[in-house]
Design an enzyme around this catalytic site. Structure first.
Site: not given
Length: 331
Positions: A149, A177-180
């Protein structure tokens, strides 16, 4: 239904994000085929040879939004062919609606990708129910693919809520999840997913995030790895080996190299020029030839570009230092 190609347990280490290399002249909207195929293959080989644990692309600065479908399809085919099973390959399939996203996801599955880097449709903001239904629909359509995600609050009109994370973690194909933007909500989101999916912080925040969940925060994402990944690879090695003091020192170096990359220190302002600034930085670092940006995201203020080039200089120096140390250790 085949077996899941990328499981939560396999999400571990450095997930490097690379650009979609563009041929000279690609900023011209009349150009119909912008993909630099030779550089794509070379870049994938370089990243894998240098030790990254997965290759991701066609998110924001991978230009998912500005590639034609034939370009994205050909790019994905080269990624899979060049990786040759050595590391997982994840490709973005985000469109403005669920049906087109599913069509792309099925085609990417058939090309052999291991997973999707998947944002949500961005024309209108999705509430929690629509957001979760979207990811569930894609997962059911391509049950073989792991889904990462893409939680970018600027691109997708808001941060994914903790309640939505709890629901997403119930979908077996949603593996990470790619959590920027690391912040206070991370701990709550980590508790909500309860180890059923991974939350991936950016490289420079990995140590801080890892302290909140040592058994679960075992991977990070990195766009700056496309500037040369040797420091990032060493960060991953040290975290996974339990050398947290050494890892914190490297994370500090990555943070210092990133200084000035966000214009005026603002993620929101950076997001207006994300594609341009990332490609300027990657080109200036010299590890991958990113090439021109595809329209309409072509221009940015010169003072912002200068910050990207200065960050590139620092990353290139950092990579060279770790590369030399790596070579020295092998002698």
């Amino acid at each position: 239904m085949g077996a899941l190609r990328l499981t939560t347990a396999a999400v571990r280490g450095l997930f490097a994000i690379m650009p979609t290399p563009a041929l000279d002249g690609s900023e011209d909207p009349a150009m119909t085929d912008t993909l630099d195929r030779a550089e794509t293959r070379r870049a994938v080989d370089a990243l894998i040879d240098d030790g990254v644990d997965a290759v991701m692309s066609t998110g924001t600065f991978g230009e998912c939004a500005t590639l034609t479908w034939p370009e994205l399809r050909d790019f994905a085919e080269i990624l899979v062919s060049a990786a040759a099973g050595r590391v997982p390959v994840l490709v973005g399939a985000t469109t403005l609606n669920t049906r087109d996203t599913i069509a792309r996801a099925k085609a990417l599955r058939d090309l052999g990708v291991d997973g999707l880097l998947l944002g949500r449709p961005m024309w209108a903001q999705c509430d929690d129910d629509n957001l979760v239904a979207y990811y569930r629909a894609v997962a059911e359509a391509v049950p073989e693919l792991g889904i990462v995600v893409y939680d970018n609050p600027e691109a997708f009109k808001g941060k994914i809520s903790t309640a939505a994370y709890a629901a997403l973690a119930e979908i077996p194909q949603v593996v990470a999840a790619k959590y920027p933007v690391f912040g206070p909500q991370f701990a709550a989101d980590l508790a909500a997913v309860a180890g059923r999916m991974r939350l991936l912080p950016v490289d420079r925040d990995w140590c801080t995030a890892h302290a909140l969940g040592p058994d679960d925060v075992v991977a990070c994402w990195s766009g700056s790895a496309a500037c040369g990944p040797l420091a990032h690879v060493e960060l991953s090695r040290r975290i996974l080996a339990g050398d947290l003091d050494g890892a914190r020192a490297i994370a500090g170096e990555l943070g210092a190299a990133s200084a000035g990359f966000f214009p005026e220190g603002s993620f929101a302002l950076f997001s207006r020029y994300n594609i341009q600034l990332e490609k300027i930085r990657i080109d200036a670092a010299g590890y991958i030839k990113a090439g021109p940006c595809r329209p309409p995201y072509v221009r940015c203020p010169p003072e912002y570009a200068a910050g990207a080039r200065e960050s590139a200089r620092r990353f290139a120096e950092l990579d060279a230092r770790y590369r030399a140390a790596s070579l020295g250790s092998r002698r």
